[in-house]
Design a protein around this motif. Structure first.
Motif, PDB file in Angstrom:
ATOM      1  N   ASP A  42       0.832  -1.212   0.000  1.00 35.40           N
ATOM      2  CA  ASP A  42       0.000   0.000   0.000  1.00 35.40           C
ATOM      3  C   ASP A  42       0.864   1.259   0.000  1.00 35.40           C
ATOM      4  N   GLU A  74       2.009   1.569  -3.587  1.00 37.17           N
ATOM      5  CA  GLU A  74       0.905   2.050  -4.427  1.00 37.17           C
ATOM      6  C   GLU A  74       0.845   3.575  -4.412  1.00 37.17           C
ATOM      7  N   ARG A  75       1.060   4.152  -3.256  1.00 32.42           N
ATOM      8  CA  ARG A  75       1.025   5.615  -3.148  1.00 32.42           C
ATOM      9  C   ARG A  75       2.241   6.265  -3.799  1.00 32.42           C
ATOM     10  N   VAL A  98       3.530   5.076  -6.721  1.00 29.30           N
ATOM     11  CA  VAL A  98       3.477   4.826  -8.165  1.00 29.30           C
ATOM     12  C   VAL A  98       3.414   6.118  -8.993  1.00 29.30           C
ATOM     13  N   THR A 121       2.055  -7.352  -4.300  1.00 31.01           N
ATOM     14  CA  THR A 121       2.623  -6.306  -5.163  1.00 31.01           C
ATOM     15  C   THR A 121       2.183  -6.505  -6.599  1.00 31.01           C
ATOM     16  N   VAL A 172      -1.309  -5.227  -6.980  1.00 30.22           N
ATOM     17  CA  VAL A 172      -1.363  -3.767  -7.030  1.00 30.22           C
ATOM     18  C   VAL A 172      -0.972  -3.275  -8.422  1.00 30.22           C
ATOM     19  N   LEU A 196      -3.525  -1.240 -10.966  1.00 28.25           N
ATOM     20  CA  LEU A 196      -3.211   0.124 -11.417  1.00 28.25           C
ATOM     21  C   LEU A 196      -2.882   0.186 -12.904  1.00 28.25           C
TER      22      LEU A 196
END
Length: 332
Positions: free
Chosen positions: A123, A126-127, A129, A157, A160, A164
């Motif tokens: 997580d 993800e922020r 990316v 991972t 994610v 995305l």
């Protein structure tokens, strides 16, 4: 036919000689170039004394060094100091800021791959990316033993990245996950520390049969009344899985770089531990064209009895790579 898989070196391979002042950064790069290993993987915290404060002059020095030796910077090994403070762990925002700092330095150095430590939460990544996409840097989570490609933590991972639809988050395999045989340098070190040869041989044979580590530890610690060296030798099995080499091809879309870990190369240029002869054909068949980056970690297992020669070890590994890549290309 031109080989698709490229060859490189992590400067971590020369940690012994650099620590002792026997090799400089440029010595390491020049040696890599001399054996055709044109990709240079760096550890800024180890290789840049003023890190994280890197000015434009230092960035220019690294770029000029690459031009001088006909090499290129291929990967940036990041670290996340979550315990940098004594009173608390880093907050999520602090972790993101640290990762963004590394992504920016990657971009400044012209590096497009960043090794991310396996413990960094999906997580959090993800922020990060959007920053990775803006700076055009691939964040590859290191698939390091005892994890493997299909471990639930690693697959988070992958999930994610898929959700995305990003090409800037994925994996970075460490070849330690393909440890097919118990490392001879491990065995010999434990014997020097007091392990009985017959017990050491039992552990090696258990690993060869891929017996569950806990069974081996129980046999050694309880039934064989193992001494501390013997128990440590058995306990290492908890952290040394043998992943299926055939599955690496399935994950090629998620990685851009490989850390080619090894502990020892024999005089006839063979790795007695890792299944490179099985992995490289899968990479070639899958059309992978990234770097195999040597990561020599055998120094710590032999430095009590002999002089470490990281250059010779890396040279032998690259002769093996040349042979295996050529064989795989010829069979394609």
């Amino acid at each position: 036919m031109v080989a698709s898989v490229k060859r490189g070196v992590s400067l971590y391979s020369f940690q012994e000689e650099m620590f002792l002042g026997q090799m400089t950064i440029e010595d390491c790069v020049a040696f890599a170039a001399s054996i055709g290993a044109t990709g240079i993987e760096i550890l800024p915290e180890q290789n840049m004394p003023s890190f994280p404060n890197i000015d434009d002059r230092q960035v220019a020095w690294w770029k000029e060094l690459m031009v001088k030796h006909g090499t290129e910077l291929t990967c940036y090994d990041m670290f996340l100091d979550t315990k940098v403070r004594k009173d608390r762990w880093m907050t999520d925002e602090e972790q993101i800021d640290s990762i963004r700092r590394d992504l920016i330095l990657c971009n400044r150095l012209g590096i497009r791959n960043m090794r991310v430590l396996v413990f960094v939460r999906p997580d959090i990544l993800e922020r990060c990316v959007p920053y990775a996409e803006e700076l055009d840097v691939h964040m590859g989570v290191e698939v390091h033993a005892p994890w493997h490609m299909e471990h639930a933590w690693i697959l988070r991972t992958v999930e994610v990245a898929d959700r995305l639809g990003t090409k800037h988050l994925g994996l970075l395999p460490d070849m330690g996950i393909f440890m097919k045989h118990y490392p001879p340098v491990y065995r010999d070190r434990f014997i020097r520390q007091g392990a009985r040869p017959e017990v050491a041989q039992f552990i090696v044979e258990q690993h060869e049969q891929k017996i569950m580590a806990e069974y081996t530890i129980y046999e050694v610690a309880v039934k064989m009344k193992g001494n501390p060296a013997e128990v440590r030798m058995a306990e290492i099995l908890r952290h040394q899985p043998f992943a299926n080499p055939k599955r690496i091809r399935d994950y090629i879309p998620y990685f851009r770089h490989i850390q080619a870990k090894f502990y020892e190369m024999t005089e006839d240029d063979r790795d007695p531990t890792h299944a490179y002869d099985e992995v490289i054909p899968e990479l070639v068949a899958g059309g992978w064209d990234g770097y195999l980056s040597s990561e020599y970690e055998g120094n710590r297992w032999i430095q009590d009895v002999q002089t470490v020669d990281s250059r010779e070890q890396v040279r032998r590994q690259h002769r093996m790579f040349e042979r295996l890549i050529a064989q795989a290309e010829g069979a394609r």
